[in-house]
Design an enzyme around this catalytic site. Structure first.
Site, PDB file in Angstrom:
ATOM      1  N   LEU A 544      33.025  -0.531 -76.197  1.00  0.00           N
ATOM      2  CA  LEU A 544      31.805  -1.149 -76.974  1.00  0.00           C
ATOM      3  C   LEU A 544      31.182  -2.062 -76.002  1.00  0.00           C
ATOM      4  O   LEU A 544      29.965  -2.187 -76.119  1.00  0.00           O
ATOM      5  CB  LEU A 544      32.100  -2.049 -78.148  1.00  0.00           C
ATOM      6  N   GLY A 545      31.755  -2.829 -74.777  1.00  0.00           N
ATOM      7  CA  GLY A 545      31.183  -3.621 -73.870  1.00  0.00           C
ATOM      8  C   GLY A 545      31.966  -4.052 -72.865  1.00  0.00           C
ATOM      9  O   GLY A 545      33.323  -3.835 -72.943  1.00  0.00           O
ATOM     10  N   GLY A 548      32.838 -10.759 -68.365  1.00  0.00           N
ATOM     11  CA  GLY A 548      33.844 -11.403 -67.266  1.00  0.00           C
ATOM     12  C   GLY A 548      35.273 -11.357 -67.714  1.00  0.00           C
ATOM     13  O   GLY A 548      36.064 -11.362 -66.641  1.00  0.00           O
ATOM     14  N   VAL A 552      35.868  -4.571 -74.280  1.00  0.00           N
ATOM     15  CA  VAL A 552      36.253  -4.317 -75.652  1.00  0.00           C
ATOM     16  C   VAL A 552      35.889  -2.954 -75.981  1.00  0.00           C
ATOM     17  O   VAL A 552      35.147  -2.493 -75.756  1.00  0.00           O
ATOM     18  CB  VAL A 552      35.253  -5.316 -76.650  1.00  0.00           C
ATOM     19  N   LYS A 566      39.728  -6.299 -77.596  1.00  0.00           N
ATOM     20  CA  LYS A 566      39.525  -6.929 -76.526  1.00  0.00           C
ATOM     21  C   LYS A 566      40.674  -7.027 -75.374  1.00  0.00           C
ATOM     22  O   LYS A 566      41.812  -7.699 -75.644  1.00  0.00           O
ATOM     23  CB  LYS A 566      38.965  -8.391 -76.840  1.00  0.00           C
ATOM     24  N   ASP A 663      31.650 -22.585 -75.146  1.00  0.00           N
ATOM     25  CA  ASP A 663      31.069 -21.407 -74.396  1.00  0.00           C
ATOM     26  C   ASP A 663      29.885 -20.594 -75.459  1.00  0.00           C
ATOM     27  O   ASP A 663      30.120 -19.429 -75.638  1.00  0.00           O
ATOM     28  CB  ASP A 663      32.025 -20.575 -73.906  1.00  0.00           C
TER      29      ASP A 663
END
Length: 857
Positions: A544-545, A548, A552, A566, A663
């Site tokens: 999915l992506g 850093g 995922v 993840k 974050d």
């Protein structure tokens, strides 16, 4: 006295006439439920569906129009764009004397005052004239044979859903050969006040790879196409996620192929309309605002216009110019191409080896050239995230490799593509209407174009190849030796649980103990094998992506549940402590605007988190992509803003733990199927004690551009640090620009500096994304959000509001807002190096990667 009696004699007949006239009109104006041979609709009557959702009657369009049409519209919706079907669209009546009735032959007809037929159902197989018409709650007008019983089980002879005008609504079937004699297309209106047949038609391509096409009927040319259907979505529509599918389904058998549209939510009123300008538009009715909201339309950019870049050209809406030739091709006319006329397209730069005739020559543009037996065979160049060309053909195929071999063996095959739900698509003619989609889009596939071998990227020298081979070989041998040693040590019992080892500079543990988090029933432990199978071996097809921290993946657990996995990379800055911190923190938090952790896995070097699956990925994928951005109107933007603020407020004040996220950024806000925001990534979060207001750290974590000045410079963080990050995010949502999108401009270091400049010059409207300002009624709310955003990013932490005050400001509970002070980070510092070498400016952070190794103090 005599005079009064005579007056009464004259008045009484008039009174009776007036009474019966009023009674007639009252009766005539009443709604009816059926049309039968003895019951018809005049101009001032309507036919109403049983659930009171749709009405049928006579209607006009335009303020001064005298033309009357028989149409169907949404009953409880007032205003324009409510009509879903029109009978006599090309032959209107010019007065109010028309009737809609069942004729002697059993057909429905529209008659004018002279009994001339303006429109008819024109059914020829009616065995008897005993028919009746009923308007269904789906908006479908049905003509059926009338039976003696009161039930509606007579044979259906005709229905309006089979004869669409310009609107497609749930319950309709739209396609080819659904029933004999159907036109199988819908046509646009001439203009907004004239429903007669316009310039565009929409059809379903009945070929093996079915797609929706829009034609310009004036010259019978294609104007737009959806790309092939893959049993879930049309792969050429970049915004067609699950949330926007709206119940589409394509049905195919030996007799027919048609598209259906089902209901997603019974409370949502949805309609697709083919507009006079050729756009196919999805609109949803927003009851609170009493208006239609555009959720999607087919032409987002010029790249959506059919064959914008000509044969073998590719269109990219984010590029300048938008047209370029496919790899291995050059413009057919350099002069026309440089002038922005791309219609002629491109031609092959180097002829294919396989295109030779019996005499050993090949022909291209009427020029023959000799085939060289010594040249290497043709190969393929791969382009990612592509809208496949038109005129695709189909092969049965199980893999990309199988498609490639078939295409290599077939000289007619110029390109191929493999899609999991389709199989092999291949092209034997000019590649037309090819488009490059954004990397954030779920649409698009890999397109493999056959080219001469000389078009492949140049190979490195032999010496470099030998060096690389040696290095790779040594690395492989070292890794094999290490894992063999580890396996043998484990077999001998020397690798006890809890003994650490160092790999790539980070310390990991051989931990698979489900009790490592203590007695915490909220944390479920997954085994690595299960997650590996669920993600198909963590393959690229399920990714999915990437960030850093690692990657995922989308996964499907054995019970059928879809989750996001993840997997932290071994080089990730998020170590074991951060990992345990994220698991412990998020497992104790429950809020609708926080992503839900389902469990985790720790085995060997593997550190994996399992989250609920968010079908719309992260907020940055919508904010900073022009194609996706078009889907976010102000209502959705404010829904996201409010949801994020409520999630942060929960972390700061309302949860059983007091948490500082540290974050917060667009990529760490995920969106569910309804675009509701959920804050994620708690690896850097800190838990505060009840009396603790701020803390210091020597290890600054977060993302440049979102970190508050006191945190970035001094390592001091508090609730106000998250408030600063929220302010940056709020300004990004309103403007559609990244905080660092100004890094090559001279006037501003960041979005904050640009916003402050416009605020002081009283030109803050220029900060707003133009698509949001088109809705003028929200301008005050948008300006308030800019004001709140600037209050949140003030340089001094004590000047910033708390999240509870921020939420009150956003919802207008606090009416008068204080003027903002100067934001942080608005002055640019240019190094001497960058001044000396302007052609190679020092790159700034792109605000994507989380940093974990800055010494704050």
């Amino acid at each position: 006295m005599g005079i009064e009696k005579r007056n009464i004699k004259h008045i009484l007949p008039c009174l009776f006439t007036l009474f019966f006239s009023i009674l007639y009109y009252i009766t005539a104006a009443q709604d009816i439920n059926f049309i039968t041979a003895s019951q018809y609709i005049s101009d001032n009557q309507t036919l109403v569906s049983s659930g009171d959702k749709f009405k049928l009657g006579f209607i006009s369009f335009g303020e001064n129009s005298i033309n009357r049409y028989v149409g169907i519209w949404f009953h409880n919706i007032q205003g324009p764009n409510t009509t879903v079907w029109i009978a006599n669209r090309d032959k209107p009546l010019n007065d109010s004397s028309g009737v809609f009735k069942i004729a002697d032959d059993g057909n429905l007809v529209v008659l004018d005052w002279r009994n001339n037929i303006a429109w008819s159902t024109d059914v020829s197989n009616i065995t008897s004239g005993n028919t009746k018409a009923e308007l269904m709650d789906t908006g479908n007008l049905i003509l059926r044979e009338s039976t003696n019983s009161s039930s509606n089980n007579g044979k259906i002879l005709w229905e309006s859903f089979d004869h669409p005008s310009n609107v497609f609504i749930p319950g309709m079937k739209f396609g080819v050969n659904v029933k004999p004699g159907l036109k199988g297309k819908m046509t646009s209106w001439r203009n907004s006040s004239d429903p007669s047949t316009g310039s565009f038609s929409l059809e379903l391509d009945p070929s093996r790879l079915s797609q929706i096409i829009i034609k310009d009927v004036s010259d019978d040319k294609l104007y737009w196409r959806s790309g092939p259907w893959n049993n879930r979505v049309f792969i050429g529509i970049p915004t067609m996620y699950n949330v926007y599918v709206n119940g589409f389904n394509l049905v195919r058998d030996s007799q027919q192929v048609y598209l259906t549209l089902g209901y997603v939510e019974n409370t949502t009123i949805t309609r697709f309309a083919l507009e006079p300008d050729g756009k196919f538009v999805l609109r949803n009715w927003i009851e609170d605002d009493n208006e239609w909201s555009d959720a999607w339309h087919s032409r987002i950019s010029d790249c959506d216009i059919y064959s914008k870049c000509g044969p073998f050209g590719s269109c990219d809406a984010l590029a300048s110019p938008i047209c370029s030739c496919l790899k291995g091709f050059v413009p057919k006319s350099e002069q026309e191409w440089s002038n922005g006329n791309w219609s002629a397209g491109c031609v092959r730069r180097t002829d294919l080896q396989c295109q030779r005739n019996i005499n050993g020559t090949i022909e291209r543009n009427n020029v023959s050239s000799t085939y060289d037996e010594n040249k290497e065979p043709d190969a393929f160049l791969t382009l990612a995230n592509m809208k496949v060309p038109d005129h695709a053909e189909w092969w049965q195929g199980e893999s990309t490799e199988e498609c490639e071999q078939k295409c290599l063996r077939n000289c007619s095959c110029l390109a191929y593509s493999y899609e999991n739900n389709i199989g092999c698509m291949w092209w034997a003619s000019n590649l037309i209407d090819t488009q490059k989609f954004s990397n954030f889009s779920e649409a698009g596939v890999e397109l493999h174009i056959k080219v001469a071998n000389s078009e492949l990227p140049k190979k490195k020298g032999a010496k470099i190849a030998i060096i690389i081979s040696v290095v790779v070989g040594l690395v492989v041998i070292s890794l094999c030796t290490f894992f063999c040693w580890r396996w043998m040590a484990k077999k001998r019992g020397k690798m006890n649980q809890g003994i650490g080892f160092s790999l790539f500079g980070d310390t990991y543990r051989e931990i698979s103990d489900p009790n490592m988090f203590g007695d915490n029933p909220e944390i479920k432990m997954f085994d690595f094998e299960t997650l590996c199978i669920a993600t198909k071996g963590f393959s690229g097809a399920t990714k999915l992506g990437h960030g850093g921290f690692g990657s995922v993946y989308k996964a499907k657990l054995p019970d059928g549940q879809e989750v996001a996995v993840k997997r932290l990379s071994m080089t990730s800055g998020q170590g074991l402590e951060e990992f345990k911190n994220e698991v412990v923190v998020i497992s104790k938090l429950q809020h609708r605007n926080l992503v839900r952790l389902l469990g985790c896995c720790i085995e060997g070097v593997e550190k994996i988190l399992v989250y609920e699956y968010m079908p719309n990925k992260s907020l940055d994928a919508f904010l900073f992509d022009p194609t996706q951005r078009a889907l976010l109107n102000w209502e959705k933007c404010f829904q996201i803003i409010e949801g994020i603020s409520r999630g942060i407020l929960y972390l700061h004040r309302d949860s059983r733990l007091r948490v500082i996220h540290r974050d917060l950024k667009a990529s760490n806000v995920l969106l569910d199927e309804k675009l509701n925001p959920k804050i994620s990534d708690f690896g850097m979060a800190r838990i505060f004690g009840g009396d603790e207001l701020q803390a210091d750290t020597r290890r600054v974590v977060g993302t440049y551009g979102y970190m508050s000045p006191e945190y970035a410079m001094e390592g001091r963080f508090s609730e106000k640090s998250d408030v600063f990050s929220f302010g940056v995010l709020l300004l990004e949502i309103v403007s559609g620009k990244r905080n660092t999108s100004f890094h090559l401009q001279e006037l501003s270091l960041s979005l904050l500096g640009y916003a402050w400049k416009l605020w002081n010059e009283d030109m803050k409207q220029r900060l707003v994304d133009p698509t949001l300002l088109s809705e003028h009624k929200y301008e005050v709310d948008i300006m308030r959000c800019i004001h709140v955003g600037l209050l949140c990013v003030q340089e001094s932490a004590k000047d910033r509001p708390t999240m509870s005050i921020v939420l009150s400001m956003l919802t207008s509970e606090i009416a008068n807002l204080p003027p903002p002070r100067q934001p942080a980070f608005i002055e640019r510092e240019v190094s001497s190096a960058s001044r000396s070498f302007p052609e190679t400016p020092k790159p700034f952070s792109i605000n994507n990667l989380t940093i974990t190794n800055v010494e704050g103090r």
